[in-house]
Each structure stands twice: as C-alpha cells, then as structure tokens.
Write a protein that holds these residues in place. Structure first.
Motif, mmCIF file in Angstrom:
data_model
loop_
_atom_site.group_PDB
_atom_site.id
_atom_site.type_symbol
_atom_site.label_atom_id
_atom_site.label_comp_id
_atom_site.label_asym_id
_atom_site.label_seq_id
_atom_site.Cartn_x
_atom_site.Cartn_y
_atom_site.Cartn_z
ATOM 1 N N PRO A 176 0.977 -1.222 0.069
ATOM 2 C CA PRO A 176 -0.055 -0.020 -0.072
ATOM 3 C C PRO A 176 0.883 1.337 -0.027
ATOM 4 C CG PRO A 176 0.354 -0.987 2.216
ATOM 5 C CD PRO A 176 0.941 -1.862 1.542
ATOM 6 N N ILE A 177 0.078 2.433 -0.013
ATOM 7 C CA ILE A 177 0.887 3.720 0.493
ATOM 8 C C ILE A 177 1.009 3.893 1.800
ATOM 9 C CG2 ILE A 177 0.205 4.770 -1.829
ATOM 10 C CD1 ILE A 177 -1.308 6.424 0.413
ATOM 11 N N ALA A 178 1.844 4.790 2.558
ATOM 12 C CA ALA A 178 1.975 4.899 3.816
ATOM 13 C C ALA A 178 2.154 6.219 3.881
ATOM 14 C CB ALA A 178 2.839 3.781 4.500
ATOM 15 N N THR A 179 1.391 7.076 4.917
ATOM 16 C CA THR A 179 1.809 8.284 5.167
ATOM 17 C C THR A 179 1.805 8.886 6.642
ATOM 18 O OG1 THR A 179 1.945 10.410 3.963
ATOM 19 C CG2 THR A 179 -0.350 9.310 4.538
ATOM 20 N N PHE A 180 1.997 10.051 6.869
ATOM 21 C CA PHE A 180 1.829 10.681 8.298
ATOM 22 C C PHE A 180 1.099 11.610 8.396
ATOM 23 C CE2 PHE A 180 5.891 8.984 6.606
ATOM 24 C CZ PHE A 180 6.312 8.078 7.660
ATOM 25 N N GLY A 181 0.389 11.805 9.688
ATOM 26 C CA GLY A 181 -0.188 13.263 9.870
ATOM 27 C C GLY A 181 -0.644 13.318 11.509
ATOM 28 N N GLY A 182 -1.201 14.211 11.743
ATOM 29 C CA GLY A 182 -1.663 14.553 13.055
ATOM 30 C C GLY A 182 -3.111 14.087 13.175
ATOM 31 N N ALA A 225 12.595 7.858 11.097
ATOM 32 C CA ALA A 225 12.683 6.754 11.837
ATOM 33 C C ALA A 225 11.813 5.840 11.932
ATOM 34 C CB ALA A 225 12.627 7.172 13.565
ATOM 35 N N ILE A 226 10.514 6.207 11.316
ATOM 36 C CA ILE A 226 9.202 5.329 11.166
ATOM 37 C C ILE A 226 9.490 4.462 10.011
ATOM 38 C CG2 ILE A 226 6.987 5.022 10.599
ATOM 39 C CD1 ILE A 226 7.193 5.750 13.406
ATOM 40 N N ILE A 227 9.987 5.232 8.841
ATOM 41 C CA ILE A 227 10.428 4.401 7.587
ATOM 42 C C ILE A 227 11.300 3.377 7.714
ATOM 43 C CG2 ILE A 227 11.102 4.958 5.353
ATOM 44 C CD1 ILE A 227 9.854 7.403 5.109
ATOM 45 N N GLU A 228 12.345 3.794 8.554
ATOM 46 C CA GLU A 228 13.345 2.713 8.820
ATOM 47 C C GLU A 228 13.036 1.512 9.691
ATOM 48 O OE1 GLU A 228 16.801 3.842 8.983
ATOM 49 O OE2 GLU A 228 17.624 2.130 9.950
ATOM 50 N N LYS A 229 12.085 1.947 10.594
ATOM 51 C CA LYS A 229 11.590 0.885 11.555
ATOM 52 C C LYS A 229 10.769 -0.144 10.717
ATOM 53 C CE LYS A 229 8.640 1.064 15.698
ATOM 54 N NZ LYS A 229 8.114 1.978 16.942
ATOM 55 N N TYR A 230 9.814 0.467 9.983
ATOM 56 C CA TYR A 230 8.819 -0.564 9.362
ATOM 57 C C TYR A 230 9.368 -0.928 7.856
ATOM 58 C CZ TYR A 230 5.580 0.520 12.992
ATOM 59 O OH TYR A 230 5.078 0.803 14.268
ATOM 60 N N ASN A 231 10.571 -0.557 7.775
ATOM 61 C CA ASN A 231 11.074 -0.834 6.216
ATOM 62 C C ASN A 231 10.664 -1.847 5.533
ATOM 63 O OD1 ASN A 231 12.653 -0.263 4.013
ATOM 64 N ND2 ASN A 231 14.553 -0.841 4.994
ATOM 65 N N ASN A 232 10.110 -1.569 4.746
ATOM 66 C CA ASN A 232 9.284 -2.690 3.530
ATOM 67 C C ASN A 232 9.142 -2.235 2.396
ATOM 68 O OD1 ASN A 232 7.514 -4.159 2.356
ATOM 69 N ND2 ASN A 232 5.989 -4.156 4.379
ATOM 70 N N ASP A 233 10.008 -2.931 1.573
ATOM 71 C CA ASP A 233 9.980 -2.576 -0.107
ATOM 72 C C ASP A 233 8.768 -2.373 -0.658
ATOM 73 O OD1 ASP A 233 12.457 -2.269 -0.237
ATOM 74 O OD2 ASP A 233 12.757 -4.185 -1.435
ATOM 75 N N LYS A 234 7.663 -3.273 -0.144
ATOM 76 C CA LYS A 234 6.397 -3.000 -1.036
ATOM 77 C C LYS A 234 5.814 -1.857 -0.512
ATOM 78 C CE LYS A 234 6.415 -7.627 -2.070
ATOM 79 N NZ LYS A 234 7.238 -8.122 -1.142
#
Ligand SMILES: *Cc1c(COP(=O)(O)O)cnc(C)c1O
Length: 294
Positions: free
Chosen positions: A57-63, A120-129
């Motif tokens: 999927p796509i993943a993103t961030f926000g309040g 940090a989150i991208i690193e932690k959940y690092n997932n190519d897909k």
C-alpha cells in the motif's frame, strides 16, 4: 483535466482594501469535499508513481485532524491502493471524525509518538512493498502536482499569488508554475519556521523558474493550528461578508494576513491579488459544535 481546472471558481473579495486593490480567491476547496484543496494536487503524481512501481500500500503521516491523512486515504481508495496512516499523538480509543473517515476508506491507522520522525518510522517499518509519502506530500512529485494549479488559464492575470505554507510544497509548485512577472508570497502558519525558505529552495533545486518569491512570518496566531477566539471571529466575519468558508489552520490566517498587509500598504496600487484557498475545511471539526456558522 484542463477543463476541470478551468472550472474551479475564482471568487472576488470586494472591499477588501480601502485603496481598491482587487483581491480574489481561487476556491480549490470546492474541488472535492474530502480530497480538497492542495492535497488533491500534491497527491496525484505520488499515487501514479505508486501504481507504476506496483507498490501497495501507500503509507503516510499526519496529526489526528490531518487533511493530508484523510485525503490520502480517500485518494488511495479511489486509485485502488491500500493505505496506512501513521498518526502522531496519543492513541485515541474512540477515533475522531477525521480518523474515523480515513479508516472508513480502508486506511490502517497506527499511532506513533509525537516525537517519532518519519525517517525513524520508515526505517523501523522498512518494507520494500510500501510506497512512503512524506508528511504533507513534501517532495518533488508534490511540487509537480501543485504546479498544475498554475495551469488554470485565468491565474495569468494576477500580479501576486499568495498562499499559506506548511511544508512549502504547494508554494514551491506555485513558484515553478508561475509567470515570470508574478510574485509568489507565502504566509507561514508555523511559529518561527524560518527554515521554510531553504526548504522551498531545496524543493526547487534543479528546476528553472524566474518568479520572485518571499515569506511572511508573524501571522501564525500563536503557532500551528492555534486558533484564539479572535481568529474565530475573523472567520465568522469572512463568512458573513463574502460567504467565504475558511479553516482554522491555514486559510483563515492567510486571509487575515492579506487584509493586514493591505492595510499596511504592502502592495502597490497596480497590484491584482490572487489568494489560494487550499481547502482544509474538514479540520474545523476539531472545534466544539456550533463554533462556526458554516
Ligand atoms: C496541507 C495544507 C497546506 C499546506 O501545504 P504545504 O504544501 O504543506 O505548504 C495549506 N493549506 C491547507 C488547507 C492544507 O491542508
């Protein structure tokens, strides 16, 4: 797409300035109730890219009241992509309307600490897909999407294009798409966000443009998303005067800033000013019921 763009209304704001400098506002908030305003433009090419790269999927961030989160959830669903939202803040046992709506579009929500950085989150959940989209759609594809705003034919006639800035991605796109003689002005809605200038410059690196731009600070009303009663009074007034709905985070501060700058004779008399209504009205749901007449 061209016709759709040229159908977006431009609303005149009569009597905004004692000197009679014309001021109008491009109502990007009207393009869609959810993926409204600049988010639609900023997300467009990321979603295309995600599809091309076959990433789901796509993943993103926000309040918790993020326009970007709810817009991403909706746009991903429309594009046939799954989505994940990493939400800064304390876990809510009962979701607010914004997050409940994002979830109803299939977004998987995960709460992260306020201080956890996207990197940090991208690193932690690092997932190519997973196709990661930075907060607010910050990045080159976001800029490219926002530059399409300037393809609206009638924006050519204005001398000043003025927008609210969060990450500055939309503004970088406006600068890129603007005509050489136009000036682009950014009203920063974050307190003391003086690094915005270098952030916008880095978004523009490698592109060619000849438009002048600058930033104005001091219209944040206490900081990001802060909305003292005085600001709410201004919003009510804009509605009563022009039937113009604004949001508490971005567009109310933009309209107020321009009114104040007009009073301080910041603009020359031959100016013709266009504000960008970048949407975000859903964020007003964080106010108690009945706070606003719209
Ligand atoms: C996200 C948002 C902005 C800020 O856009 P940036 O590209 O991050 O500067 C401005 N207005 C509204 C209504 C928004 O939702």
């Amino acid at each position: 797409m061209h016709d759709f763009l040229n159908d977006i209304p431009i609303q005149p704001l009569p009597h905004f300035s004692l000197k009679g400098i014309p001021v109008s506002i491009l109502r990007l908030d009207t393009i869609h109730p959810i993926v409204s305003g600049n988010k639609w433009f900023k997300l467009k090419y990321y979603l295309q890219d995600a599809i091309q790269k076959k990433k789901k999927p796509i993943a993103t961030f926000g309040g918790p009241y993020s326009n970007h989160i709810v817009a991403s959830a909706f746009a991903a669903k429309q594009a046939g992509l799954q989505s994940e939202g990493y939400i800064n803040g304390k876990e809510l046992l009962v979701l607010n309307e914004t997050l409940a709506q994002a979830q109803s579009y299939g977004m998987k929500l995960q709460f992260i600490g306020r201080s956890e950085s996207p990197a940090a989150i991208i690193e932690k959940y690092n997932n190519d897909k997973v196709y990661w989209i930075l907060p607010g759609g910050y990045g080159n594809l976001g800029v490219k999407g926002a530059s399409d705003i300037m393809k609206i034919e009638s924006v050519a006639r204005y001398t000043h294009i003025i927008c609210a800035t969060g990450t500055g991605t939309m503004m970088a796109g406006l600068i890129l798409g603007a005509y050489p003689k136009q000036q682009v002005l950014g009203i920063s809605v974050l307190k003391n966000h003086f690094s915005i200038e270098s952030e916008v410059n880095s978004l523009l690196k490698g592109t060619s443009f000849s438009t002048q731009f600058h930033f104005i600070h001091g219209y944040h009303f206490g900081g990001y998303a802060k909305h003292p009663p005085e600001l709410i009074q201004h919003m009510i007034h804009y509605w009563q005067q022009w039937l113009l709905p604004t949001d508490i985070v971005y567009t109310s501060k933009l309209v107020y800033a321009v009114g104040d700058l007009l009073q301080k004779e910041h603009f020359s008399l031959d100016s013709n000013i266009l504000l960008i209504h970048s949407g975000g009205l859903q964020g007003n749901r964080s106010l108690p019921d009945g706070s606003l007449p719209f």
